[in-house]
Scaffold this motif. Structure first.
Motif, PDB file in Angstrom:
ATOM      1  N   VAL A 321       0.844  -1.202   0.000  1.00 17.53           N
ATOM      2  CA  VAL A 321       0.000   0.000   0.000  1.00 17.53           C
ATOM      3  C   VAL A 321       0.878   1.251   0.000  1.00 17.53           C
ATOM      4  O   VAL A 321       0.640   2.204  -0.759  1.00 17.53           O
ATOM      5  CB  VAL A 321      -0.937   0.000   1.226  1.00 17.53           C
ATOM      6  N   LYS A 373      -1.819   2.069  -8.505  1.00 18.47           N
ATOM      7  CA  LYS A 373      -3.167   1.569  -8.224  1.00 18.47           C
ATOM      8  C   LYS A 373      -3.167   0.076  -7.941  1.00 18.47           C
ATOM      9  O   LYS A 373      -3.825  -0.401  -7.012  1.00 18.47           O
ATOM     10  CB  LYS A 373      -4.091   1.846  -9.422  1.00 18.47           C
ATOM     11  N   ASP A 374      -2.421  -0.650  -8.752  1.00 21.10           N
ATOM     12  CA  ASP A 374      -2.376  -2.105  -8.614  1.00 21.10           C
ATOM     13  C   ASP A 374      -1.770  -2.524  -7.280  1.00 21.10           C
ATOM     14  O   ASP A 374      -2.273  -3.436  -6.614  1.00 21.10           O
ATOM     15  CB  ASP A 374      -1.583  -2.701  -9.771  1.00 21.10           C
ATOM     16  N   ILE A 376      -1.646  -0.787  -4.456  1.00 21.11           N
ATOM     17  CA  ILE A 376      -2.577  -0.461  -3.370  1.00 21.11           C
ATOM     18  C   ILE A 376      -3.698  -1.498  -3.296  1.00 21.11           C
ATOM     19  O   ILE A 376      -4.093  -1.943  -2.211  1.00 21.11           O
ATOM     20  CB  ILE A 376      -3.151   0.965  -3.560  1.00 21.11           C
ATOM     21  N   LYS A 377      -4.180  -1.922  -4.456  1.00 22.97           N
ATOM     22  CA  LYS A 377      -5.225  -2.955  -4.496  1.00 22.97           C
ATOM     23  C   LYS A 377      -4.701  -4.281  -3.960  1.00 22.97           C
ATOM     24  O   LYS A 377      -5.369  -4.940  -3.145  1.00 22.97           O
ATOM     25  CB  LYS A 377      -5.726  -3.124  -5.928  1.00 22.97           C
ATOM     26  N   GLN A 378      -3.472  -4.671  -4.393  1.00 24.24           N
ATOM     27  CA  GLN A 378      -2.875  -5.922  -3.909  1.00 24.24           C
ATOM     28  C   GLN A 378      -2.696  -5.916  -2.397  1.00 24.24           C
ATOM     29  O   GLN A 378      -2.835  -6.944  -1.739  1.00 24.24           O
ATOM     30  CB  GLN A 378      -1.507  -6.131  -4.564  1.00 24.24           C
ATOM     31  N   GLY A 380      -4.561  -4.541  -0.224  1.00 26.93           N
ATOM     32  CA  GLY A 380      -5.815  -4.465   0.520  1.00 26.93           C
ATOM     33  C   GLY A 380      -6.390  -3.077   0.638  1.00 26.93           C
ATOM     34  O   GLY A 380      -7.405  -2.868   1.314  1.00 26.93           O
ATOM     35  N   GLY A 381      -5.757  -2.097  -0.018  1.00 21.91           N
ATOM     36  CA  GLY A 381      -6.275  -0.738  -0.013  1.00 21.91           C
ATOM     37  C   GLY A 381      -5.810   0.080   1.185  1.00 21.91           C
ATOM     38  O   GLY A 381      -5.370  -0.457   2.203  1.00 21.91           O
ATOM     39  N   GLY A 385      -9.567   4.683   3.096  1.00 22.21           N
ATOM     40  CA  GLY A 385      -9.557   5.318   1.779  1.00 22.21           C
ATOM     41  C   GLY A 385      -9.012   6.731   1.750  1.00 22.21           C
ATOM     42  O   GLY A 385      -9.165   7.441   0.760  1.00 22.21           O
ATOM     43  N   THR A 412      -4.672   7.688  -7.880  1.00 13.94           N
ATOM     44  CA  THR A 412      -5.113   6.472  -7.178  1.00 13.94           C
ATOM     45  C   THR A 412      -6.541   6.543  -6.659  1.00 13.94           C
ATOM     46  O   THR A 412      -7.126   5.516  -6.327  1.00 13.94           O
ATOM     47  CB  THR A 412      -4.199   6.170  -5.971  1.00 13.94           C
TER      48      THR A 412
END
Length: 544
Positions: A321, A373-374, A376-378, A380-381, A385, A412
């Motif tokens: 993240v 973006k990827d 942060i998604k991997q 768990g965010g 937010g 992002t």
């Protein structure tokens, strides 16, 4: 954090060329020709803010206090322009095994109260500073010395079983030894930091009063302190060092904004500026001409993660993240536009100009919105937010913090806002009292020119510069191993590997390397800036 005192080195050999006395403006002879005769007793002024704490050498870890201390105290050693140790108050600092060090002092040195500087002056000062009950913020700097666990127990609430470090021994009036718990090949470099200052016997009668009116061994002696207004120091004519002051003294004037300081400089009400606000960067060269300073120095700006904050602690955030947030920042555009080319995008955590600096140590400093973006998604965010970036309003940070936040949000979708504190004092207090909500602006300038200073002293568990609560046992073990390397060269290389590994932990996000962008008035000449970015006080000459 010197506040946190740039450079390049030859690869392979441990050689570094420090521009510690590089002049950022015109030549002295040109200045004198323009301004006429010099007044050796002239007083000049420097822009600062109010120091965070009392002026104790072992409790000063920010730039407003450290610049004052640099005039009041001299250290055992300093560094030459080719990166070698040079002796100041020490005649010699020797070792055969990097574990037992012998220090011999130059004779004839005195404190500003006229009492002699002796081996006991150092040993007693270090014992006092290291003892936990004296609550000195830089006590951890003595942790290498044998017996630190007795004077400064690790367990919270535990009382010390001694008030003396076992590793310090006075051999005679001008000689003492330092025994470390294990060999550290770069230990002598650390002795140039102000935490290792000596103290006069008068200090111990009333340490609080001594912090208000410090008595040092440096080229200047204390004169007065009008809190939140100014501090005045004057030349000490009994000083025995080579760096005798070419002026009569210095007034450190407090400013709440850099913009106001710059206006005072232009109008002749201030003589030396340490840094400019972003809004003045486009015009200062035209305004000041050859009195404008543009010089690199050994410091790095980062965004440090407050790992104790509920946002990160409760969710046990994945380093991916933080990697993603880093790759969402367009450093190149921000440094060229908002910061007018006065910063250089960082590619690692270690500043330029120190042993072990390596380019491209961290690929997470590359701008890549899709990968950001990827990641942060991997991971768990971002919890909640949204993030905030704490900064001090008096340091010219508002514009770039807003730019960084905009870059993160646009690339992002993570909401980002600035969290402004009124001044550096309030900012530091929020950090130390663990009140940072999310992320904070962190700037670190070298204390000694070795990469360990940017890694061990910031990211080791419990280190004095580790204000974000970061802790990792694997990293601590690697640091211990690097410290016990057989040679300085091997230690530096081990720390280079540690720096590369930081992408797996992300204790902070590197942003950019600093430059001194400042200037000085027509009243002074000989203005030079050191490797720590501060003006060298002793070289300044005041015109009649």
């Amino acid at each position: 954090m010197r506040g946190a005192k740039s450079a390049k080195w030859v690869a392979g050999a441990i050689v570094v060329a420090l521009a510690a006395t590089a002049c950022g403006g015109g030549k002295d002879s040109d200045d004198k020709a323009k301004g006429g005769a010099v007044d050796p007793n002239g007083i000049f002024s420097v822009e600062t803010g109010e120091p965070e704490k009392l002026l104790h050498p072992a409790d000063t870890m920010e730039s407003n206090g450290s610049i004052v201390m640099s005039g009041l105290f001299s250290q055992l050693v300093d560094y030459t322009e080719d990166g070698k140790l040079t002796m100041v108050n020490a005649e010699s600092v020797d070792t055969k095994d990097s574990k037992l060090w012998t220090v011999k002092l130059k004779k004839g040195w005195t404190f500003h109260d006229g009492t002699p500087v002796t081996a006991e002056s150092y040993v007693k000062a270090w014992n006092w500073a290291a003892t936990i009950t004296n609550n000195q913020g830089n006590a951890s700097w003595f942790s290498d010395i044998k017996g630190f666990d007795k004077v400064h127990p690790e367990k919270e609430g535990a009382k010390p079983t001694s008030d003396k470090l076992d590793g310090l021994k006075v051999l005679d009036e001008s000689t003492f030894t330092i025994e470390l718990t294990s060999a550290i090949p770069y230990f002598a470099y650390k002795l140039g930091y102000e935490v290792f200052s000596p103290l006069p016997e008068s200090f111990y009668a009333n340490p609080k009063a001594a912090g208000e009116k410090p008595v040092g061994n440096g080229p200047y002696k204390f004169d007065s302190w009008e809190h939140k207004k100014q501090i005045k120091i004057v030349r000490y004519d009994g000083y025995k060092g080579d760096n005798k002051a070419k002026n009569g003294g210095v007034i450190f004037k407090n400013y709440t904004t850099l913009e106001t300081a710059y206006e005072d400089l232009k109008s002749g009400n201030l003589d030396v500026l340490r840094q400019l606000a972003p809004k003045d960067l486009p015009v200062y060269r035209q305004d000041l001409g050859d009195r404008a300073v543009d010089q690199a120095y050994s410091a790095v700006q980062t965004l440090a993660i407050a790992y104790y904050a509920p946002q990160w602690k409760d969710k046990k955030v994945d380093p991916k993240v933080i990697q993603g947030l880093s790759m969402a920042i367009d450093r190149d555009t921000i440094t060229k536009t908002v910061l007018q080319g006065t910063r250089e995008p960082a590619t690692g955590w270690v500043a330029k100009g120190v042993l072990g600096y390596q380019p491209n140590a961290a690929d997470i400093t590359k701008f890549d919105p899709a990968k950001a973006k990827d990641l942060i998604k991997q991971g768990g965010g971002v919890p909640g937010g949204a993030i905030s970036i704490q900064f001090n309003s008096d340091g010219g940070h508002k514009e770039w913090v807003e730019a960084v936040c905009n870059s993160i949000t646009q690339n992002t979708g993570v909401k980002c806002v600035g969290d402004a504190k009124p001044d550096f004092q309030a900012d530091l207090q929020a950090r130390k009292s663990k009140q940072v909500k999310s992320i904070y602006r962190s700037g670190w300038v070298l204390d000694y020119p070795v990469n360990a200073n940017f890694l061990r002293d910031l990211f080791q568990t419990g280190a004095s510069g580790n204000q974000g609560g970061f802790s990792n046992k694997d990293l601590d073990a690697a640091i211990t191993k690097a410290d016990t390397a057989a040679t300085l060269d091997e230690s530096v290389k081990a720390y280079q590997e540690i720096e590369k590994s930081l992408v797996n932990y992300m204790p902070s996000i590197p942003l950019w390397y600093y430059k001194v962008n400042a200037g000085y008035s027509e009243k002074v000449s000989g203005v030079k800036y050191a490797q720590d970015g501060d003006p060298i006080l002793e070289t300044v000459e005041v015109k009649k």
